[in-house]
Design a protein around this motif. Structure first.
Motif, short mmCIF file in Angstrom:
data_model
loop_
_atom_site.label_atom_id
_atom_site.label_comp_id
_atom_site.label_asym_id
_atom_site.label_seq_id
_atom_site.Cartn_x
_atom_site.Cartn_y
_atom_site.Cartn_z
N TYR A 27 0.85 -1.21 0.06
CA TYR A 27 0.06 0.03 -0.19
C TYR A 27 0.88 1.26 0.00
CZ TYR A 27 -4.32 -2.41 1.11
OH TYR A 27 -5.48 -3.31 0.92
N PHE A 28 1.83 1.21 0.75
CA PHE A 28 3.04 2.38 0.87
C PHE A 28 3.39 2.85 -0.51
CE2 PHE A 28 6.95 4.33 1.93
CZ PHE A 28 6.40 5.62 2.61
N GLU A 29 3.91 1.66 -1.12
CA GLU A 29 4.51 2.10 -2.49
C GLU A 29 3.36 2.55 -3.20
OE1 GLU A 29 7.57 2.15 -2.60
OE2 GLU A 29 7.84 0.84 -0.77
N LYS A 30 2.39 1.90 -3.43
CA LYS A 30 1.26 2.61 -4.28
C LYS A 30 1.10 3.95 -3.86
CE LYS A 30 -0.91 -1.63 -5.68
NZ LYS A 30 -2.20 -2.36 -5.17
N ILE A 31 1.00 4.32 -2.70
CA ILE A 31 0.49 5.63 -2.09
C ILE A 31 1.69 6.78 -2.54
CG2 ILE A 31 0.30 7.09 -0.15
CD1 ILE A 31 -1.09 4.75 1.17
N HIS A 32 2.92 6.26 -2.36
CA HIS A 32 4.10 7.05 -2.80
C HIS A 32 4.09 7.31 -4.20
CE1 HIS A 32 8.68 7.61 -2.49
NE2 HIS A 32 8.01 8.59 -2.75
N ALA A 33 4.11 6.32 -5.08
CA ALA A 33 3.95 6.45 -6.40
C ALA A 33 3.02 7.19 -6.93
CB ALA A 33 4.14 5.04 -7.25
N ARG A 34 1.94 7.41 -6.42
CA ARG A 34 0.71 8.16 -7.01
C ARG A 34 0.95 9.51 -6.71
NH1 ARG A 34 -2.55 9.71 -10.74
NH2 ARG A 34 -4.88 9.51 -10.53
N PHE A 35 1.32 9.76 -5.33
CA PHE A 35 1.89 11.15 -4.89
C PHE A 35 2.84 11.85 -5.70
CE2 PHE A 35 -0.18 10.97 -0.64
CZ PHE A 35 -0.68 12.22 -0.59
N GLN A 36 3.93 10.97 -6.25
CA GLN A 36 5.03 11.47 -7.00
C GLN A 36 4.30 11.96 -8.48
OE1 GLN A 36 7.65 8.01 -6.84
NE2 GLN A 36 9.06 9.40 -5.89
N GLU A 37 3.33 10.92 -8.94
CA GLU A 37 2.60 11.27 -10.12
C GLU A 37 1.79 12.61 -10.03
OE1 GLU A 37 -0.22 8.35 -12.94
OE2 GLU A 37 0.72 7.67 -11.11
N LEU A 38 1.24 12.95 -9.04
CA LEU A 38 0.30 14.00 -8.89
C LEU A 38 1.25 15.22 -8.68
CD1 LEU A 38 -2.49 12.34 -6.85
CD2 LEU A 38 -2.58 13.26 -9.23
N HIS A 39 2.20 15.14 -7.87
CA HIS A 39 3.08 16.22 -7.59
C HIS A 39 3.66 16.69 -9.07
CE1 HIS A 39 6.46 18.53 -5.99
NE2 HIS A 39 7.38 18.02 -6.91
N ARG A 40 4.14 15.85 -10.01
CA ARG A 40 4.60 16.22 -11.32
C ARG A 40 3.51 16.83 -11.93
NH1 ARG A 40 7.36 11.10 -10.72
NH2 ARG A 40 5.75 10.06 -11.84
N LEU A 41 2.23 16.33 -12.08
CA LEU A 41 1.27 17.11 -12.72
C LEU A 41 0.96 18.51 -12.09
CD1 LEU A 41 -1.17 14.05 -13.14
CD2 LEU A 41 0.09 14.97 -14.90
N TYR A 42 1.02 18.78 -10.93
CA TYR A 42 0.51 19.88 -10.22
C TYR A 42 1.71 20.80 -9.90
CZ TYR A 42 -3.80 17.22 -9.12
OH TYR A 42 -5.06 16.69 -9.33
N ASP A 43 2.71 20.27 -10.41
CA ASP A 43 3.90 21.34 -10.44
C ASP A 43 4.05 22.48 -11.27
OD1 ASP A 43 6.76 22.43 -9.75
OD2 ASP A 43 7.67 20.36 -9.83
N ILE A 44 4.35 23.77 -10.66
CA ILE A 44 4.52 24.90 -11.53
C ILE A 44 5.79 25.36 -11.52
CG2 ILE A 44 1.89 25.59 -10.49
CD1 ILE A 44 3.58 27.87 -8.56
N TYR A 45 6.83 24.71 -11.07
CA TYR A 45 8.25 25.10 -11.09
C TYR A 45 9.03 24.46 -12.23
CZ TYR A 45 6.78 27.78 -6.97
OH TYR A 45 6.19 28.68 -6.15
#
Length: 332
Positions: A27-45
């Protein structure tokens, strides 16, 4: 439990009740991977190869619509909808102004002796390019277009909560029944504790008067919730010091300066994106208006910490606060 520090500029912690260590790791790996994906999508920098993100939309302001993933469309529509519903205090199209504050804050943190406020005339000029109606979303073609060339999106007030909600819902669908995802002041609890002792999770609320280390004495209070989100906005998270005064990152759209109504606001709501958006919105409104807005929204509770340290709370919030006798115990 475990944590990671590589998304949304914050420490994200995951606590879960699982049958085995291996199940937790999965579960932790899935949560981490998904956060990384969303972080890249929502990044403004930052740009990322093969990805159109919020920065790509900003880079194409006044040039062309940008085709983006559903998660970006959903976030922007959410930001527009809640802007309308809450009187336009938190504006995802305010990037031109917030970028100036960001630059001055970075400089003030790296060279404290030269820390200064941005000149008001520069902020006012930037504020001319913050009309959220110029953010054109085409859901059919999945594109976003900024019609004003000098406009920039800044989703900082909502992206983390919105991402946390996406991750929470997806991981519960995968089967995780009990846990907490805590993304720097943005806490989403899943289900209820499965320890056989408690019926509700107890979430500590940081005392803005104290340091950032949350231990028992330093907590302002504890609230008891299940399947909900607890999000705080305050003057103690991102700031720099100018002439001995703390200059924080929550900018009032009218004055273009940091809002000075409170030290902190905490919101409890079912949806983490809503809680995140509202904690900033309520922070940017004077108390009567702030309280009236909180009370007008179903399933939303709030705590305000005034400048003098006095604490106010909605009636529903009082019922779940430890200081008013609430507990996480079964016997209630």
């Amino acid at each position: 439990e475990d944590s990671f520090f590589d998304t949304f500029d914050t420490l994200t912690q995951v606590v879960a009740y699982t049958k085995s260590e291996q199940e937790f790791r999965d579960y932790f790996e899935k949560i981490h991977a998904r956060f990384q994906e969303l972080h890249r999508l929502y990044d403004i920098y930052n740009d990322y190869p093969g990805i159109n993100n919020i920065k790509t939309i900003n880079d194409n302001a006044g040039i062309q619509p940008v085709k983006v993933e559903k998660e970006i469309i959903d976030l922007i529509l959410f930001g527009k909808e809640w802007y309308e519903r809450t009187g336009g205090r938190v504006n995802i199209a305010m990037g031109s102004v917030l970028q100036i504050w960001h630059d001055y804050r970075e400089e003030g943190q790296s060279e404290p002796e030269n820390a200064k406020l941005p000149p008001l005339d520069i902020l006012k000029e930037a504020a001319k390019h913050t009309d959220i109606n110029q953010v054109i979303v085409d859901t059919e073609n999945s594109t976003v277009y900024l019609a004003d060339k000098q406009m920039r999106l800044d989703v900082g007030a909502v992206a983390k909560g919105f991402a946390t909600e996406i991750v929470a819902r997806e991981i519960m669908e995968e089967g995780l029944q009990s846990g907490i995802i805590s993304a720097g002041g943005n806490i989403r609890v899943l289900g209820k504790p499965l320890d056989g002792v408690r019926e509700r999770w107890g979430i500590g609320i940081q005392d803005p008067q104290q340091s950032i280390f949350a231990d028992e004495q330093k907590l302002l209070d504890t609230v008891f919730v299940n399947n909900a989100s607890v999000v705080s906005s305050g003057d103690y998270r991102r700031y720099y010091i100018v002439d001995g005064k703390r200059i924080h990152h929550l900018i009032d759209p009218d004055t273009l300066m940091p809002a000075e109504y409170y030290r902190a606001v905490t919101v409890v709501a079912g949806h983490s994106g809503i809680a995140d958006f509202l904690s900033s919105t309520l922070f940017l409104l004077p108390y009567e208006k702030s309280r009236a807005l909180a009370e007008s929204l179903d399933g939303v509770e709030a705590i305000w910490v005034m400048q003098d340290g006095k604490v106010e709370a909605t009636d529903g919030m009082k019922k779940i606060m430890k200081s008013n006798g609430a507990t996480g115990a079964k016997s209630q």
